[in-house]
Write a protein that holds these residues in place. Structure first.
Motif, PDB file in Angstrom:
ATOM      1  N   ARG A 161       0.769  -1.183  -0.049  1.00 35.88           N
ATOM      2  CA  ARG A 161       0.017  -0.178   0.176  1.00 35.88           C
ATOM      3  C   ARG A 161       0.837   1.302  -0.049  1.00 35.88           C
ATOM      4  O   ARG A 161       0.371   2.405   0.298  1.00 35.88           O
ATOM      5  CB  ARG A 161      -0.922   0.004   1.324  1.00 35.88           C
ATOM      6  CG  ARG A 161      -1.881  -1.180   1.092  1.00 35.88           C
ATOM      7  CD  ARG A 161      -3.320  -1.016   2.154  1.00 35.88           C
ATOM      8  NE  ARG A 161      -4.193  -1.993   2.429  1.00 35.88           N
ATOM      9  CZ  ARG A 161      -3.737  -3.016   3.114  1.00 35.88           C
ATOM     10  NH1 ARG A 161      -2.768  -2.944   4.114  1.00 35.88           N
ATOM     11  NH2 ARG A 161      -4.388  -4.113   3.153  1.00 35.88           N
ATOM     12  N   GLN A 182     -19.079   1.653   0.028  1.00 36.05           N
ATOM     13  CA  GLN A 182     -19.173   0.405   0.418  1.00 36.05           C
ATOM     14  C   GLN A 182     -20.636  -0.170   1.159  1.00 36.05           C
ATOM     15  O   GLN A 182     -21.006   0.668   2.057  1.00 36.05           O
ATOM     16  CB  GLN A 182     -18.044   0.408   1.630  1.00 36.05           C
ATOM     17  CG  GLN A 182     -16.593   0.147   1.065  1.00 36.05           C
ATOM     18  CD  GLN A 182     -15.617  -0.145   2.324  1.00 36.05           C
ATOM     19  OE1 GLN A 182     -15.212   0.984   2.942  1.00 36.05           O
ATOM     20  NE2 GLN A 182     -15.039  -1.158   2.455  1.00 36.05           N
ATOM     21  N   GLY A 218     -12.342  -1.952  -3.677  1.00 39.78           N
ATOM     22  CA  GLY A 218     -11.647  -0.515  -3.193  1.00 39.78           C
ATOM     23  C   GLY A 218     -10.482  -0.226  -3.927  1.00 39.78           C
ATOM     24  O   GLY A 218     -10.090   0.841  -4.400  1.00 39.78           O
ATOM     25  N   PHE A 219      -9.589  -1.415  -4.144  1.00 38.42           N
ATOM     26  CA  PHE A 219      -8.437  -1.097  -4.807  1.00 38.42           C
ATOM     27  C   PHE A 219      -8.458  -0.668  -6.154  1.00 38.42           C
ATOM     28  O   PHE A 219      -7.913   0.032  -6.754  1.00 38.42           O
ATOM     29  CB  PHE A 219      -7.334  -2.464  -4.574  1.00 38.42           C
ATOM     30  CG  PHE A 219      -6.113  -2.239  -5.187  1.00 38.42           C
ATOM     31  CD1 PHE A 219      -5.146  -1.086  -5.234  1.00 38.42           C
ATOM     32  CD2 PHE A 219      -5.512  -3.422  -5.969  1.00 38.42           C
ATOM     33  CE1 PHE A 219      -3.929  -1.124  -5.832  1.00 38.42           C
ATOM     34  CE2 PHE A 219      -4.173  -3.332  -6.523  1.00 38.42           C
ATOM     35  CZ  PHE A 219      -3.550  -2.178  -6.513  1.00 38.42           C
ATOM     36  N   SER A 240     -13.770  -3.632   7.390  1.00 34.54           N
ATOM     37  CA  SER A 240     -13.521  -2.804   6.413  1.00 34.54           C
ATOM     38  C   SER A 240     -14.251  -1.559   6.057  1.00 34.54           C
ATOM     39  O   SER A 240     -13.705  -0.711   5.326  1.00 34.54           O
ATOM     40  CB  SER A 240     -13.987  -3.651   5.185  1.00 34.54           C
ATOM     41  OG  SER A 240     -13.344  -4.996   5.444  1.00 34.54           O
ATOM     42  N   GLY A 284     -14.698  -5.974  -0.811  1.00 40.99           N
ATOM     43  CA  GLY A 284     -14.396  -4.562  -0.252  1.00 40.99           C
ATOM     44  C   GLY A 284     -13.042  -4.377  -0.550  1.00 40.99           C
ATOM     45  O   GLY A 284     -12.721  -3.226  -1.392  1.00 40.99           O
ATOM     46  N   ASP A 285     -12.204  -5.082  -0.330  1.00 40.27           N
ATOM     47  CA  ASP A 285     -10.712  -5.066  -0.688  1.00 40.27           C
ATOM     48  C   ASP A 285     -10.569  -4.950  -2.318  1.00 40.27           C
ATOM     49  O   ASP A 285      -9.664  -3.998  -2.693  1.00 40.27           O
ATOM     50  CB  ASP A 285      -9.725  -6.149  -0.119  1.00 40.27           C
ATOM     51  CG  ASP A 285      -9.665  -6.195   1.488  1.00 40.27           C
ATOM     52  OD1 ASP A 285     -10.288  -5.264   2.030  1.00 40.27           O
ATOM     53  OD2 ASP A 285      -8.929  -6.825   1.956  1.00 40.27           O
ATOM     54  N   SER A 314     -16.688  -7.580   7.708  1.00 45.52           N
ATOM     55  CA  SER A 314     -16.355  -6.525   6.781  1.00 45.52           C
ATOM     56  C   SER A 314     -17.044  -5.232   7.629  1.00 45.52           C
ATOM     57  O   SER A 314     -16.616  -3.771   7.387  1.00 45.52           O
ATOM     58  CB  SER A 314     -16.902  -6.667   5.629  1.00 45.52           C
ATOM     59  OG  SER A 314     -18.236  -6.980   5.171  1.00 45.52           O
ATOM     60  N   GLY A 352      -1.841  -3.004  -2.756  1.00 45.27           N
ATOM     61  CA  GLY A 352      -3.228  -2.460  -2.382  1.00 45.27           C
ATOM     62  C   GLY A 352      -2.864  -0.887  -2.311  1.00 45.27           C
ATOM     63  O   GLY A 352      -2.045  -0.314  -2.768  1.00 45.27           O
ATOM     64  N   THR A 404      -7.344  -1.233   1.220  1.00 42.00           N
ATOM     65  CA  THR A 404      -7.638  -2.111   0.031  1.00 42.00           C
ATOM     66  C   THR A 404      -6.617  -2.867  -0.465  1.00 42.00           C
ATOM     67  O   THR A 404      -5.482  -2.440  -0.170  1.00 42.00           O
ATOM     68  CB  THR A 404      -8.345  -1.444  -1.069  1.00 42.00           C
ATOM     69  OG1 THR A 404      -7.488  -0.493  -1.580  1.00 42.00           O
ATOM     70  CG2 THR A 404      -9.409  -0.457  -0.265  1.00 42.00           C
ATOM     71  N   ASN A 454      -2.381  -9.369   1.319  1.00 43.13           N
ATOM     72  CA  ASN A 454      -2.451  -7.850   1.095  1.00 43.13           C
ATOM     73  C   ASN A 454      -1.125  -7.237   0.904  1.00 43.13           C
ATOM     74  O   ASN A 454      -0.823  -6.150   1.254  1.00 43.13           O
ATOM     75  CB  ASN A 454      -2.940  -7.528   2.515  1.00 43.13           C
ATOM     76  CG  ASN A 454      -4.441  -7.990   2.784  1.00 43.13           C
ATOM     77  OD1 ASN A 454      -5.356  -8.005   1.929  1.00 43.13           O
ATOM     78  ND2 ASN A 454      -4.597  -8.474   3.974  1.00 43.13           N
TER      79      ASN A 454
END
Lengths: 359, 359
Positions: free
Chosen positions: A119, B125, B111-112, B136, B107-108, B132, B154, B142, B151
């Motif tokens: 990130r 969201q 979102g990314f 989240s 969501g991840d 979540s 992101g 994300t 992860n």
């Protein structure tokens, strides 16, 4: 050596511009953490990679390298993944630095990788082409292409520092030098008629790669861009002026297939189309258009593109990011040296401007 | 309905928490532009997709959908690409909104994708799992997984608005409800012993999905996280406390293979290991560890993990993002309800804590 600071608050950073720069000394204050991934390509690696590996290792850092194939056609998600693979295989953490050693493609990919890895990690740029020195050094735009459009996936990522070394331009092919000059000319056309006059005086020296004259052109171009970006980092307004020639240019590049024409070549012809349309709109004179074509030609850049069916040309333009709510906006010249972004143009005149500048 | 505002300056946004929320009314002020891409998965789509498509279309927006396969194992770059494909095939521009309808994986990924598409578009969201909703909804993290780590790729991307609807939890499998409760318990253990007491009183109601009690737990958890994130958006300091149980948990998940254990289950056992190590360090009492295990067990969560060879467990921990300059940092409890992040722990005691909590 000249130093230009890009003013972005707590993300303020310097661009060092000169010849035979000393990377060890210049990078030392700007590399955080202990790990540096140098991303480069197969063309640049044999020329300059060892020099930078040695300089960064001399700072006591752990260095790893990722060498990508050379070319815009590799600016895709598959090759981006190779950078992530290299970072993880080297065991690099969120305090590492990604150093881009190469032209715009390497800068875009390494920059996006640095924005996304964990990130966001640190980013350093060593642009080795004139185009990337004047274009990618300032602004933080990074990203990759998608089969349906250029630069469709990316991030805004500011570097810690940029080293723009004119000595590295000696190994640059002529076409790529000219492609860089297209962006230099763009800054004159969009906002500085005095710089246009300077370019008209110094174009031979630029084409002959006089390092002092090149450095001055890079400094002036970056200063222009830095001022615009500082006002509008996320491209909500003024920054879109930097796309002079780009909407037409993107259509040319997309139709010919990425990599057939260089980006700067497509932008050059795109700027001619923008100037031509500006004249048809009654904003600039026929002499202004001739002056535009003339400086572009003197930089050994094309002022016409191959025949492209109009419907396809328009379809590619419609994919441009400057389409807002389905409404195409163009960067045109209200006067020579004064660009505006507008949706108030005549579509028929635009078609004429496209057709009038095809071979 | 309760409303919690996450205070992030010009990126301040509301979380609406309640039952049978009305998306048309609640989303109306927060959807910019005319295009909305709803990203969901094959499990959630038959349950809730039509409801949201109808609501957003009633706002006069153009809606497109992207339905991904369900599961953590699809949180990869190949499936991320499907979202970009959908956005470009729909002709969406930089003023579009990506709406995530699903659990943490959706969501991840959505979102990314929203952070990267055209270098950033709008994000909304609608978390449909308890995990979540409490995890989240706040924080803007994300991303996607890489074969070498969770992860790892992101962006930080804040939504315009979050809708957390307790009614949607009625269709959630029991294991997933419990996995969400692991994160709820985490907020109590890391910073609020009074909330721990509240959970000890209300755990039966939570497991029985009492919507009012669930809403209160979600509100309190999000409020905790929002306070921490507002102080430390980019995880330079305090925010790392949110990783209580996660470094151990990541090792468990990585060894078993993503998707074998749920994230919340791994975090639950990870919190037991963190508590155990905190006791071995002399910071909390044996009773505190028992209380930790007890509340986790009552949420139907595992307090031991399968046998994992210690060297492999440690190797996976070393890949964790909390490794700074090669130095592992852990979130431990200085007191029950008061976590710290520290590299000052005894490695031998850590190994004992890992081995003592395996089946």
């Amino acid at each position: 050596m000249q130093t230009l600071h890009v003013e972005l608050g707590d993300r303020r950073y310097p661009i060092f511009i000169g010849s035979d720069l000393q990377p060890q000394e210049l990078l030392a204050p700007y590399i955080k953490g202990q790990q540096v991934m140098i991303v480069t390509n197969t063309t640049v690696a044999p020329l300059y990679l060892n020099h930078y590996v040695t300089a960064v290792e001399a700072l006591g850092k752990k260095v790893a390298t990722c060498i990508l194939p050379d070319g815009e056609k590799y600016k895709d998600i598959q090759h981006l993944t190779l950078i992530f693979d290299a970072l993880l295989e080297a065991g690099f953490n969120r305090d590492c630095t990604v150093l881009a050693l190469g032209g715009g493609v390497i800068g875009d990919m390494a920059g996006f990788a640095s924005a996304s890895f964990q990130r966001g990690v640190y980013f350093v740029q060593v642009p080795t082409t004139l185009l990337s020195q004047v274009d990618s050094s300032v602004g933080g735009k990074t990203g990759i292409n998608h089969p349906l459009g250029k630069n469709m996936i990316g991030a805004f990522q500011q570097p810690q520092v940029v080293l723009a070394d004119m000595s590295q331009l000696n190994t640059l092919p002529e076409r790529e030098l000219s492609a860089g000059l297209a962006e230099v000319i763009k800054y004159a056309l969009l906002g500085d008629v005095e710089f246009l006059e300077w370019l008209e005086t110094h174009m031979e020296a630029l084409v002959a790669r006089d390092p002092a004259v090149l450095a001055e052109a890079v400094y002036r171009s970056c200063a222009h861009k830095a001022r615009i970006v500082a006002n509008d980092e996320k491209e909500q307004g003024e920054r879109a002026l930097l796309n002079l020639g780009h909407t037409f240019g993107h259509a040319i590049e997309s139709y010919l297939g990425y990599g057939e024409w260089l980006h700067g070549e497509a932008v050059a012809t795109g700027m001619v189309m923008a100037a031509d349309l500006s004249q048809r709109m009654g904003w600039i004179s026929a002499e202004d258009v001739e002056r535009t074509k003339n400086i572009i030609s003197r930089a050994n850049l094309p002022i016409v593109c191959p025949q492209i069916p109009l419907d396809q040309f328009l379809a590619y333009m419609a994919h441009d990011k400057k389409v807002l709510n389905g409404q195409l906006r163009l960067v045109l010249m209200k006067q020579l040296g004064q660009a505006i972004i507008t949706k108030e143009f005549d579509l028929e005149l635009m078609k004429q401007a496209i057709l009038a500048n095809q071979a």
